[in-house]
Scaffold this motif. Structure first.
Motif, PDB file in Angstrom:
ATOM      1  N   PHE A 190       0.860   8.965  -2.732  1.00 61.02           N
ATOM      2  CA  PHE A 190       0.583   9.086  -4.344  1.00 61.02           C
ATOM      3  C   PHE A 190      -0.521   9.946  -4.422  1.00 61.02           C
ATOM      4  N   VAL A 207      -6.082   0.700 -13.880  1.00 54.26           N
ATOM      5  CA  VAL A 207      -5.002   0.578 -13.335  1.00 54.26           C
ATOM      6  C   VAL A 207      -5.360  -0.753 -12.776  1.00 54.26           C
ATOM      7  N   CYS A 209      -5.029  -1.792  -9.755  1.00 53.84           N
ATOM      8  CA  CYS A 209      -4.627  -1.650  -8.355  1.00 53.84           C
ATOM      9  C   CYS A 209      -4.915  -2.984  -7.369  1.00 53.84           C
ATOM     10  N   PRO A 211      -5.175  -3.787  -4.127  1.00 51.59           N
ATOM     11  CA  PRO A 211      -6.191  -3.510  -3.086  1.00 51.59           C
ATOM     12  C   PRO A 211      -7.665  -3.143  -3.574  1.00 51.59           C
ATOM     13  N   LEU A 213      -8.672  -0.317  -5.196  1.00 53.08           N
ATOM     14  CA  LEU A 213      -9.009   1.093  -5.264  1.00 53.08           C
ATOM     15  C   LEU A 213      -9.467   1.723  -6.349  1.00 53.08           C
ATOM     16  N   VAL A 215      -8.555   4.437  -8.211  1.00 52.27           N
ATOM     17  CA  VAL A 215      -7.359   5.463  -8.251  1.00 52.27           C
ATOM     18  C   VAL A 215      -7.883   6.812  -8.454  1.00 52.27           C
ATOM     19  N   MET A 218      -9.098   8.504  -5.232  1.00 55.79           N
ATOM     20  CA  MET A 218      -8.496   8.382  -3.935  1.00 55.79           C
ATOM     21  C   MET A 218      -7.789   9.749  -3.678  1.00 55.79           C
ATOM     22  N   CYS A 224      -4.229   3.037   0.314  1.00 57.93           N
ATOM     23  CA  CYS A 224      -3.332   2.899  -0.918  1.00 57.93           C
ATOM     24  C   CYS A 224      -2.122   2.067  -0.164  1.00 57.93           C
ATOM     25  N   HIS A 225      -1.653   0.991  -1.007  1.00 58.13           N
ATOM     26  CA  HIS A 225      -0.819   0.191  -0.650  1.00 58.13           C
ATOM     27  C   HIS A 225       0.884   0.683  -0.974  1.00 58.13           C
ATOM     28  N   ALA A 226       0.833   1.914  -1.808  1.00 61.11           N
ATOM     29  CA  ALA A 226       1.938   2.442  -2.260  1.00 61.11           C
ATOM     30  C   ALA A 226       2.774   1.759  -3.188  1.00 61.11           C
ATOM     31  N   CYS A 227       1.951   0.678  -3.979  1.00 59.96           N
ATOM     32  CA  CYS A 227       2.846  -0.282  -4.662  1.00 59.96           C
ATOM     33  C   CYS A 227       3.634   0.513  -6.046  1.00 59.96           C
ATOM     34  N   GLY A 228       2.965   1.782  -6.334  1.00 58.05           N
ATOM     35  CA  GLY A 228       3.495   2.498  -7.314  1.00 58.05           C
ATOM     36  C   GLY A 228       3.019   2.164  -8.690  1.00 58.05           C
ATOM     37  N   ARG A 229       2.058   1.355  -8.782  1.00 54.08           N
ATOM     38  CA  ARG A 229       1.776   0.707 -10.053  1.00 54.08           C
ATOM     39  C   ARG A 229       0.934   1.791 -10.789  1.00 54.08           C
ATOM     40  N   CYS A 230       0.255   2.837 -10.108  1.00 50.29           N
ATOM     41  CA  CYS A 230      -0.490   3.672 -10.741  1.00 50.29           C
ATOM     42  C   CYS A 230       0.409   5.107 -11.014  1.00 50.29           C
TER      43      CYS A 230
HETATM   44  S1  SF4 Z   1      -0.177   2.894  -5.592  1.00 56.13           S
HETATM   45 FE1  SF4 Z   1      -0.738   0.814  -5.873  1.00 56.13          FE
HETATM   46  S2  SF4 Z   1      -2.255   0.530  -4.230  1.00 56.13           S
HETATM   47 FE2  SF4 Z   1      -2.001   2.795  -4.409  1.00 56.13          FE
HETATM   48  S3  SF4 Z   1      -3.495   3.537  -5.499  1.00 56.13           S
HETATM   49 FE3  SF4 Z   1      -1.836   3.211  -6.996  1.00 56.13          FE
HETATM   50  S4  SF4 Z   1      -2.213   0.806  -7.605  1.00 56.13           S
HETATM   51 FE4  SF4 Z   1      -3.505   1.127  -5.916  1.00 56.13          FE
END
Ligand code: SF4
Length: 456
Positions: A190, A207, A209, A211, A213, A215, A218, A224-230
């Motif tokens: 991301f 965001v 996030c 973990p 972070l 964002v 970053m 980044c846990h690659a969760c996609g929320r951001c």
């Molecule tokens: S993808 Fe998820 S873990 Fe990575 S920066 Fe965005 S919110 Fe945080």
């Protein structure tokens, strides 16, 4: 989160945006994984030992062992090196439970002891060595103790600290540090465009996030846990492809602490290789026989007893698998000796390279990440091979394929080291010597793998 793209986004970016839009689907997948994980961890521990003739298809204990150790572990290593920490952000049941507990917990401030930077190293070493002592790969009771214990701790930490965050995953998970190292070479990440972030015309909520972070700040995939929320946030966060070397080449001393570099050197090259080797190393078998004979000559029987409880040392008399107290001493001693030899050589090489190149040794050591990741993957597939052989499946090409994977990864590490030294404009003679200081210890690791795959 509403995504208002200024320009048409590519398919990959839209996939990332979809992760943000369809959060409920990801949460549903996480709970499905939690359910499967709970069944595979808990149920086999209460089933009888598999009978002779049982196989993967008709015995839940064997199926769970294969799923966890034969497929899951090597698969997660490869996935992290290719797609970033998508396991953590999308699939990990422990992370999902920790976050859930944190949403409904007491929401305390994160104490200083939790933020101690050496936890990932300490937790990785402790679980690796303990896992060998209780044969976590082979017995479901041990797997329930190690994996279930870790999950309980994650839930307890989640309940105690943070609000809807993954405090456990960020600071304490035994494999979080490993994933943070390996995700640095992932081609998928991301990407944050800081200019687009700053130029966004409206205020936006922060965001969520998990973990923890920042964002906007970053710059890489390590944490980044690659969760996609951001994804899509402020038209500035995009799921993107990058060169697998770019994050490591751009890493500065602030991006890699000593604890993380120690985990790479002493953990992944030292303790992990020691754990993969001990049971198949003729040297270890000879040590054990000599030590047992020496004790027997002096009638010191206590160390040769097999009366340790199963949660301390492997103890399954019904299948003739019991560790003596001597084993309980020799296995950590062997792993420690391998760690000292390999870790000590690598650490010396990193220090020497740092002095020669006048760069932080931690930054130079990152060049070893591809070799370390390939080593962990290859080591884990040794278990996959053992499990498949027990099912009558023989893969004669496997050792050659593993050697090819290692050779490619080692070559990538050497090329990364050379590229880093060139990028920093280190004078040629110093650069050549620093490169040698990084290459020679890696050759020792390569020799150890060669010996294990082809001579053991
Ligand atoms: S993808 Fe998820 S873990 Fe990575 S920066 Fe965005 S919110 Fe945080």
């Amino acid at each position: 989160m509403r995504i208002v793209p200024h320009v048409r986004r590519g398919a990959l970016a839209r996939l990332g945006d979809a992760m943000a839009r369809h959060r409920r689907i990801i949460v549903a997948v996480q709970w499905a994984v939690v359910l499967v994980y709970a069944v595979l961890v808990a149920v086999p521990a209460f089933l009888p030992v598999p009978e002779a003739g049982a196989n993967l298809l008709n015995n839940l204990t064997l199926a769970a062992q294969f799923a966890f150790w034969g497929l899951w572990w090597p698969g997660v290593i490869v996935a992290t090196m290719l797609f970033g920490r998508i396991w953590c952000g999308v699939l990990c049941p422990e992370g999902a439970l920790a976050e859930f507990a944190s949403r409904h917990g007491r929401g305390g401030a994160i104490p200083r002891w939790v933020r101690w930077r050496c936890w990932p190293l300490v937790a990785f070493v402790a679980t690796t060595v303990y896992g060998q002592l209780v044969s976590v790969y082979e017995y479901p009771q041990a797997a329930l103790l190690v994996l279930g214990g870790s999950t309980l701790a994650a839930v307890a930490i989640g309940w105690a600290y943070g609000r809807g965050k993954r405090v456990w995953c960020r600071y304490l998970c035994p494999v979080s540090g490993v994933f943070a190292l390996l995700a640095r070479v992932a081609p998928l990440h991301f990407k944050v465009d800081r200019e687009a972030w700053a130029a966004y015309p409206r205020r936006t909520p922060a965001v969520d996030c998990a973990p923890l972070l920042s964002v906007q700040q970053m710059t890489g995939a390590a944490q980044c846990h690659a969760c996609g929320r951001c994804a899509g946030h402020r038209d500035a966060v995009t799921l993107s492809v990058r060169s697998p070397v770019v994050e490591i080449l751009a890493s500065g001393p602030r991006d890699v602490g000593r604890a993380e570099a120690w985990l790479l050197i002493w953990g992944l090259f030292g303790v992990a290789i020691g754990a993969f080797r001990w049971s198949a190393d003729p040297l270890f078998v000879a040590w054990r026989q000599q030590a047992a004979a020496w004790l027997a000559e002096r009638a010191w029987w206590k160390l040769l007893d097999t009366d340790a409880p199963w949660w301390l040392l492997t103890h399954y008399p019904a299948v003739g698998d019991t560790f003596t107290w001597l084993d309980g001493l020799l296995i950590p001693a062997y792993i420690g000796a391998v760690t000292l030899v390999l870790g000590g050589t690598l650490q010396t090489g990193a220090w020497a390279a740092g002095r020669l190149a006048r760069l932080p040794w931690t930054v130079l050591a990152l060049a070893w990440v591809p070799a370390a990741g390939a080593g962990v993957f290859v080591g884990l597939t040794l278990l996959t091979q053992t499990q498949l052989r027990a099912e009558g499946v023989y893969l004669p090409w496997l050792d050659t394929a593993r050697a090819a994977v290692l050779a490619l990864a080692f070559a990538a590490s050497l090329a990364l080291a050379a590229a880093r030294l060139a990028r920093e404009r280190v004078p040629p003679v110093r650069a050549a010597l620093a490169w040698m200081a990084l290459a020679v210890p890696l050759a020792l690791v390569g020799a150890a793998w060669w010996q294990q795959l082809f001579r053991a």
